[in-house]
Scaffold this motif. Structure first.
Motif, short mmCIF file in Angstrom:
data_model
loop_
_atom_site.label_atom_id
_atom_site.label_comp_id
_atom_site.label_asym_id
_atom_site.label_seq_id
_atom_site.Cartn_x
_atom_site.Cartn_y
_atom_site.Cartn_z
N SER A 115 0.25 -5.76 -7.73
CA SER A 115 0.13 -4.92 -8.92
C SER A 115 -0.10 -3.46 -8.57
CB SER A 115 -1.02 -5.41 -9.81
OG SER A 115 -2.26 -5.26 -9.14
N THR A 148 1.11 -13.29 -10.35
CA THR A 148 1.27 -12.16 -11.25
C THR A 148 1.83 -10.96 -10.50
OG1 THR A 148 -0.61 -12.90 -12.61
CG2 THR A 148 0.07 -10.59 -12.81
N SER A 150 2.73 -7.16 -11.61
CA SER A 150 2.57 -6.33 -12.80
C SER A 150 2.36 -4.86 -12.45
CB SER A 150 1.38 -6.82 -13.64
OG SER A 150 0.16 -6.70 -12.93
N THR A 193 5.39 -8.50 -15.46
CA THR A 193 5.12 -7.73 -16.67
C THR A 193 4.79 -6.27 -16.35
OG1 THR A 193 2.77 -8.32 -16.64
CG2 THR A 193 4.24 -9.77 -17.88
#
Length: 376
Positions: A115, A148, A150, A193
């Motif tokens: 991230s 994840t 992101s 995302t």
């Protein structure tokens, strides 16, 4: 929070150059959690490879470990100074060297994430024909884990050609690639995302391909649940994505049967700029999935191609949304300002759907222009 620079060697026999390398055989505790944050990786001089060398600035190989949690966050890769500053990091040479700045072979059941990293200000020229070049490659190796990815920035919304990639014939560059060049990649889901992918140039006149976000096929990636692919930005006004050769562009390329919610993404200024190309320009391309697939609320605009592609069905010259898999919904998408500029009988498509869809409504499609009267 280190400056890590000038990690470079060009050995015969093929190997990898690492800025940070973590693996069980290198002293890493089997069940430890690791955070790699706030570092800058750069080269102060042009790097020339004559051999098949993989360039990884951050690499974790923890597939055999059962409870590692890896977090790569807030790092900068590119340029000749810290923070991706200075002139472009230039990597070239006659060797078949591969480009994969972040390689994450995650193996833990704990939360693993990539991230808020920035990869930009890079120019790569390679003889490699590899289809696995990627700014960030996630290769999960633990069933039951969700990963994840992101809020990363690949390239730049304000600088054209922030990342330039020229490969051998058939080479492919992805912003994000999920799935492994090794057997056994598995996870529950990979959620993508809030990322930005922009300012990407493929200047070679031969066949080089680009994927903004690529979920590999079941052969290379085993997922058991629906992945979330939402609120990503691919392309920008100044930071357009341009292929000057004979290859294809996919903004989001989803090829896995586990399915995805591909919602509220923005794709703009994607361009194929070679009249000799037979390549396809596809905004969202879903070729596998389940009844849980949704393609909703996406905005696709300002695509331009002068490809000589004459397909009237799949992989046409320009297609905003192409779905050849089962889907629950293709709705509330906005598609506009597409231009086909070649003098050829080709097809420009807003939505191409080849299978049953439970719901398809409230899609707005307008301002599709073909400069050639024989195009459809």
């Amino acid at each position: 929070n280190y400056n890590i620079f000038n990690n470079y060697s060009d050995p015969t026999g093929g190997t990898s150059n690492y800025g940070i390398f973590m693996a069980g055989g290198n002293g890493m505790s089997a069940n430890a959690s690791w955070t790699i944050s706030g570092n800058s990786f750069y080269q102060t001089a042009t790097r020339t490879y004559t051999n098949a060398v993989a360039g990884n600035f951050i690499s974790a190989i923890g597939g055999a470990f059962t409870s590692n949690a890896y977090n790569f966050t807030g790092n900068f890769i590119g340029g000749t100074q810290a923070g991706c500053g200075g002139t472009a990091m230039t990597i070239n040479g006659s060797g078949a060297h591969n480009f994969m700045p972040i390689q994450a072979l995650f193996g833990g059941v704990d939360n693993n994430s990539v991230s808020n990293n920035t990869i930009q200000n890079i120019a790569v020229t390679t003889a490699s024909t590899n289809t696995n070049n990627a700014a960030i490659a996630v290769m999960p190796f633990r069933a039951g884990a969700t990963y994840t990815v992101s809020n990363n920035t690949i390239g730049s919304t304000s600088a054209a050609g922030s990342i330039s990639f020229s490969g051998g014939a058939g080479a492919t560059l992805s912003g994000f690639m999920y799935g492994s060049v090794f057997a056994g990649a598995t996870a529950t889901a990979i959620n993508t995302t809030g990322n930005i992918i922009a300012g990407i140039s493929l200047p070679s006149v031969i066949s080089n391909n680009f994927n903004g976000i690529f979920y590999n096929t079941n052969t290379n990636l085993a997922l058991s649940a629906v992945s979330n692919v939402s609120n990503n930005t691919i392309g920008a006004g100044v930071g357009s994505i341009i292929a000057s050769g004979t290859g294809s562009i996919n903004g989001i390329n989803f090829a896995h049967s586990a399915g995805a919610t591909i919602n509220n993404n923005t794709l703009t200024t994607l361009n194929i700029n070679n009249s000799s190309s037979s390549g396809a320009l596809l905004g969202i391309n879903v070729s596998a999935g389940t009844v849980a697939n949704t393609i909703n609320g996406n905005t696709l605009s300002n695509f331009n191609s002068n490809s000589t592609n004459t397909s009237e069905t799949t992989d046409a010259a320009i297609t905003a949304i192409q779905n050849t898999a089962t889907a629950a919904s293709i709705s509330n998408n906005t598609i506009s300002a597409f231009i086909y500029s070649a003098s050829r009988s080709s097809t420009l498509t807003g939505i191409y759907n080849a299978v049953s869809v439970a719901t398809a409504n409230a899609n707005l499609i307008h301002s599709l222009l073909a400069s050639n009267a024989s195009a459809t």
